[in-house]
Design a protein around this motif. Sequence first.
Motif: not given
Length: 392
Positions: A30-33, A126-131
């Motif tokens: 599981a990861f943030p977006t 997705p825009a999230h740098p972690v994703a």
Amino acid sequence: MKVWHVSPTNPTPEQLEDPAAALQVGKLVAFPTETVYGLGANALDEAAVRRIFRVKGRPADNPLIVHIASIEDLALVTPHPDAIPAAATRAMAAFWPGPLTIVLPASPRLAPSVHPGMETVGVRMPAHPVAQMLIGLAGCPIAAPSANRSGRPSPTCAGDVAEDLADYLDADEGVVDGGSCEVGVESTVIAVTEEEVVIYRPGGVSREELERELGIPVRLDPHLQLDHVQAHADSHLARAQRIPNQSPDATEAANSDLLEAEYQGQELQAPPSPGMKYRHYAPKATVIVWWGDPARVRKAMREFALANATSPIAIIGRTPWPSCPANAVCWTAAEAHEPYAATLSRELYRLLRDFDRQGVAHILVEGVELEGLGLAVMNRLSKASEGRIFHV
Ligand code: TXA
Ligand code: MG
């Protein structure tokens, strides 16, 4: 399950090496977006994708969104990236990376369970740098539904993911903790032709933004309950105002009456986006929504709280209450220097989960106008409340 801690804004490849390797060998991560946390698996690996359905308890016919890190990756998920409608290409240029999912013809390379029984696949960058970094390091497209157990509110922080999935994930699977999600509701899901855009699920990119950037009509799929919320508001305003807020059951019965009236004479085909037909985003407490004139909203909530004086109640509203009803906890968005719809969008799922943990019986929510992000928020509230939405 594991928890991998990373910087939300400046993740390093070292921090993400381990979860990326887990994805490569068919594990779930599981990861943030920017919208909500996703439960990821290699979208080319059928066994891994099937595991998503088991871990979530997700109905097998509900397709998954595939996440990519760059435009070049389009070739992995759709067979003829050069032949997609020009308006879809314009949508990618305008809104990717970001909270927009575009339904495209599906590549035969994708695991079949990603798009069960469908020729299309929902794709999002997705825009999230972690994703972005995680998908890039994994080196494959990532299928990821929201990382909640099916039917529950979507997770907007790593703790929410653990709350739902800790019992279901293996020891070498887990969640990348990249802080809280900015947008808080899921991506907008659209189908695009040369002539028009159809919204299957309103979300982080608004209908107005799509219309402005793409210059073609953008319409809501008729299966979206919001059409009915709007029609209901327009045609039943007077009647809805008179609904006595005595008990959720009475309220529910009155409301389903109104909704049924709306459905009369309408023959709807099976929904084009299977997610539309499932109960969603629901906490254990009953959710009831009032929207419209702020003074009338507050009056309706106060009457409900009084009529249910022995039940613990939570109230989510736009501005502070001079005196919160004795049996209620009142949460308001007033401190935030942004439109109410944006605050509600970011905080809604977290609040629903928090109030459930506190054991409240009813959650009363002040709704928002059906425009901008408000459309997405009201769609989620319509589902979370199972249609108990009143315009006053
Ligand atoms: O913001 C989001 O979209 C999040 C994050 C993790 O990216 N993901 C997400 O996925 O919300 P999920 O699985 O919870 O919702 C996917 C929605 C469902 O309503 C599904 O029916 C629809 O997208 N969908 C997926 N593929 C589709 C397709 N080929 N045609 C029509 N609808 C599709
Ligand atoms: Mg979901």
